[in-house]
Design an enzyme around this catalytic site. Structure first.
Site, PDB file in Angstrom:
ATOM      1  N   LYS A  61      12.409 -20.506  15.942  1.00  0.00           N
ATOM      2  CA  LYS A  61      13.957 -20.138  16.335  1.00  0.00           C
ATOM      3  C   LYS A  61      14.683 -21.158  16.930  1.00  0.00           C
ATOM      4  O   LYS A  61      15.970 -21.006  16.529  1.00  0.00           O
ATOM      5  CB  LYS A  61      13.440 -19.013  17.525  1.00  0.00           C
ATOM      6  CG  LYS A  61      12.976 -17.768  16.863  1.00  0.00           C
ATOM      7  CD  LYS A  61      12.297 -16.693  18.002  1.00  0.00           C
ATOM      8  CE  LYS A  61      11.807 -15.443  17.454  1.00  0.00           C
ATOM      9  NZ  LYS A  61      10.910 -14.894  18.417  1.00  0.00           N
ATOM     10  N   ARG A  66       0.919  -1.470   0.006  1.00  0.00           N
ATOM     11  CA  ARG A  66      -0.081   0.012  -0.021  1.00  0.00           C
ATOM     12  C   ARG A  66       0.946   1.036   0.003  1.00  0.00           C
ATOM     13  O   ARG A  66       1.263   1.717   1.164  1.00  0.00           O
ATOM     14  CB  ARG A  66      -0.746   0.097   1.261  1.00  0.00           C
ATOM     15  CG  ARG A  66      -2.032  -1.294   1.045  1.00  0.00           C
ATOM     16  CD  ARG A  66      -2.920  -1.118   2.386  1.00  0.00           C
ATOM     17  NE  ARG A  66      -2.337  -1.511   3.468  1.00  0.00           N
ATOM     18  CZ  ARG A  66      -2.270  -2.972   3.839  1.00  0.00           C
ATOM     19  NH1 ARG A  66      -2.816  -3.648   3.197  1.00  0.00           N
ATOM     20  NH2 ARG A  66      -1.575  -3.211   5.001  1.00  0.00           N
ATOM     21  N   GLY A 118      15.626 -10.889  18.085  1.00  0.00           N
ATOM     22  CA  GLY A 118      15.730  -9.455  17.813  1.00  0.00           C
ATOM     23  C   GLY A 118      17.031  -8.819  17.780  1.00  0.00           C
ATOM     24  O   GLY A 118      17.916  -9.301  17.059  1.00  0.00           O
TER      25      GLY A 118
END
Ligand code: HSE
Length: 456
Positions: free
Chosen positions: A210, A54, A139
Site C-alpha cells: 500500500k 469452485r 478499503g
C-alpha cells in the site's frame, strides 16, 4: 443480451474475477441497487460473467458462472473487468489480457499493483482503457482518487498512515490491556481479524504494498514494493508499549511516504517505509483504534488532511470497487477516459540508511561510574544527537529497579534527535558489544509526524 454499446445507450457489462468476501458483496450491491447504478452511470451496469474456481459454491449465479477466466476477460460483450482474486498470478496475466483487448480494469490487488503496476498502466495507456484501483489501499476510504485528482494542483510532501487493520487491532489491544503480542494476536485470530497465517499483515508486507501505491501517486514517481523498507510488529513487546506511554506516545504500524528536499548538491528524493513507531498520543493517528485505517496527508498548499474509515471487509471494499466501476461506466457512456496516474517526476527513492528519524533506545547497563558517559560517547562518535536520557533502577537510582533488571544493572532509555538509520544502526551494533551494556532491550523509532512537542 446487451442492447448495444454503452455509448449507444446499451448496458455497461462487467466481468467479475473472484467471488469471495468482496466479490459476493459486489454482486449483491449491483443487483440490489441496479436502478441507482443505471441512473448514476448513465446506463445499466450488468454482470456479464463471474469467474470462480469452485462454481458449486455459488448456485445463485447460475449461467453467469465460468471457470474460464481467460475467455471471460476478452469476451466481446465485456466492457469492464473487475478483479478481486488477489495475488500476482493469474491476476497479472488476466488483467494484461483484458487491457490489451481494450477492456477497462478495476482491481483491488495491492500486491500486483505494487509489484507490476507500471506494466498494467502501460497496457491501459496503449489501449486507451481505464485502470482504477481505489480499493487496493485502505478499503472503503476514498484516498487514491483524492491523491490523483483532488490534490493534482498541489505538491504533496508526506503521506503517513495506518493502512493495515489487523496490526492496528493487535497494537490497540496491547495498548488497552497491556497484553503481550502473542495474546493480542491470538485474540485477533479468534475474532477473525488475523488470518491463520498472519505474516502478510504482521510482517508489514500488506502495508508495504500500500505504501508503494501511495508513494507512486503522491510523488508522481514509480515506487514498487521492493523500494519500501518494511518491518513488522512481531518484536513489539508489552514493555515497548509501556515505554511509549511513558513518553506520551503510542505505538502504531505506520506506512510513511515522504518527500525530502534536495540540498548541497543532493537531489530531491522520496522515501517509503513501513515500521512500528512511537507517535505522540495527541496526534490524530494515535486515536485510531481497532481494525480501522487512517491516513494523514500533508501538501504544501492544502496543509494537513486526514482520511479515516474501514480499511477491509466485504462491503466496505466493495464500496470502493463499485465507485470505480461507476467512474469507468460514466467514461464509457460519455466516450472519454478517466485521469491517469503519472510518473513524470521519477524522483530517486532514498535507501533506508539515509532516512532520518528519532529513536527510543532501551538498554540494560552495568550500574557503575562512567557508564553513562561511555554510552553517550558512542552516540556522539556516530553523530547521533541525544535529546533525553532517563535511568531507572540501579544502586543509587531515585526510581526502583525494574523487576526484570539483574543486580548491579540499571535501565537506560535514550531518546535521540533525528538521525540517519545507518548512524543509529552502527551505534546500536557497538553498544550491543559494549562491556557495560548487558542487553539492548529495544530500538524503536519516534515519529512526531510534523507535530511539535513530542515528549520528552
Ligand atoms: N489484511 C488487511 C488488513 C486488509 O488487515 O488491513 C486487506 O488489505
Amino acid at each position: 443480451m446487451n442492447a448495444g454499446r454503452p455509448t449507444d445507450g446499451g448496458a455497461v457489462r462487467v466481468a467479475l474475477l473472484g467471488c469471495g468476501t468482496v466479490g459476493s458483496e459486489i454482486v449483491r450491491l449491483l443487483r440490489e441497487q441496479a436502478a441507482e447504478f443505471a441512473a448514476r452511470a448513465g446506463a445499466p451496469v450488468e454482470l456479464a460473467g463471474v469467474a470462480v474456481r469452485r462454481p458449486h459454491k455459488h448456485p445463485e449465479l447460475g449461467d453467469l458462472l465460468t471457470t474460464d477466466a481467460h475467455a471471460l476477460v476478452t469476451r466481446p460483450d465485456v466492457d469492464v473487468v473487475v478483479e478481486v482474486i488477489g495475488g500476482i498470478e493469474p491476476a497479472r496475466t488476466l488483467l494484461l489480457e483484458a487491457l490489451k483487448a481494450g477492456k477497462s480494469v478495476v482491481t483491488a490487488n495491492k500486491a500486483l499493483l505494487a509489484e507490476d503496476g507500471a506494466a498494467l498502466a502501460e497496457a491501459a495507456d496503449s489501449s486507451g482503457a481505464d485502470l482504477f484501483y481505489e480499493a487496493s489501499v485502505a478499503g472503503a476510504i476514498p484516498l487514491l482518487r483524492p491523491l490523483r485528482e483532488s490534490l493534482a494542483g498541489d505538491r504533496i510532501t508526506r503521506v503517513a498512515g495506518i493502512v493495515n487493520g489487523t496490526t492496528n487491532f493487535i497494537l490497540s489491544a496491547m495498548t488497552e490491556s497491556g497484553s503481550s503480542y502473542g495474546d493480542a494476536l491470538e485474540e485477533a485470530t479468534r475474532l477473525g481479524y488475523a488470518e491463520a497465517d498472519p505474516s502478510a499483515d504482521v510482517d508489514g508486507y500488506d502495508a508495504a504494498s500500500k505504501a508503494a501505491i501511495l508513494a507512486s501517486l503522491a510523488f508522481h514517481t514509480r515506487v514498487t514494493a521492493a523500494d519500501v523498507h518494511c518491518e513488522g510488529i512481531r518484536h513489539v513487546s508489552a514493555a515497548d508499549i509501556a515505554a511509549a506511554a511513558g513518553i506520551g506516545c503510542v505505538i502504531k504500524l505506520l506506512a510513511i511516504c515522504e518527500r525530502t528536499p534536495g540540498d548541497s548538491g543532493a537531489p530531491e528524493s522520496v522515501s517509503a517505509r513501513v515500521y512500528p513507531a512511537m507517535i505522540p498520543a495527541a496526534h490524530p493517528l494515535a486515536g485510531v483504534d481497532g481494525a480501522f485505517n487512517a491516513v494523514f496527508v500533508e501538501a504544501e498548499a492544502a496543509g494537513q488532511l486526514m482520511f479515516y474509515g474501514q480499511g477491509a471487509g466485504g462491503a466496505p471494499t466493495a464500496s470502493a470497487v463499485l465507485g470505480d466501476v461507476v467512474a469507468v461506466a460514466r467514461n464509457l457512456v460519455g466516450g472519454g477516459r478517466g485521469p491517469r496516474e503519472s510518473a513524470y517526476a521519477s524522483l530517486p527513492v532514498l535507501p533506508i540508511g539515509a532516512v532520518a528519524t528519532r529513536y527510543h533506545v532501551s538498554l540494560e547497563v552495568a550500574d557503575r561510574a562512567g557508564v553513562l558517559a561511555a554510552i553517550a560517547g558512542e552516540f556522539a562518535r556516530h553523530g547521533v544527537s541525544i535529546a533525553a536520557v532517563r535511568q531507572s533502577g540501579g544502586n543509587g537510582g531515585a526510581e526502583p529497579r525494574p523487576a526484570d533488571a539483574a543486580p548491579g544493572s540499571a535501565r537506560l532509555v535514550v531518546v535521540t534527535h533525528a538521525a540517519p538509520e545507518s548512524a543509529l544502526a552502527a551505534t546500536v551494533a557497538v553498544l550491543a558489544g559494549h562491556d557495560a551494556v548487558r542487553a539492548v532491550d529495544s530500538v524503536l523509532r519516534v515519529e512526531d509526524l510534523g507535530r511539535k512537542g513530542v515528549a520528552p
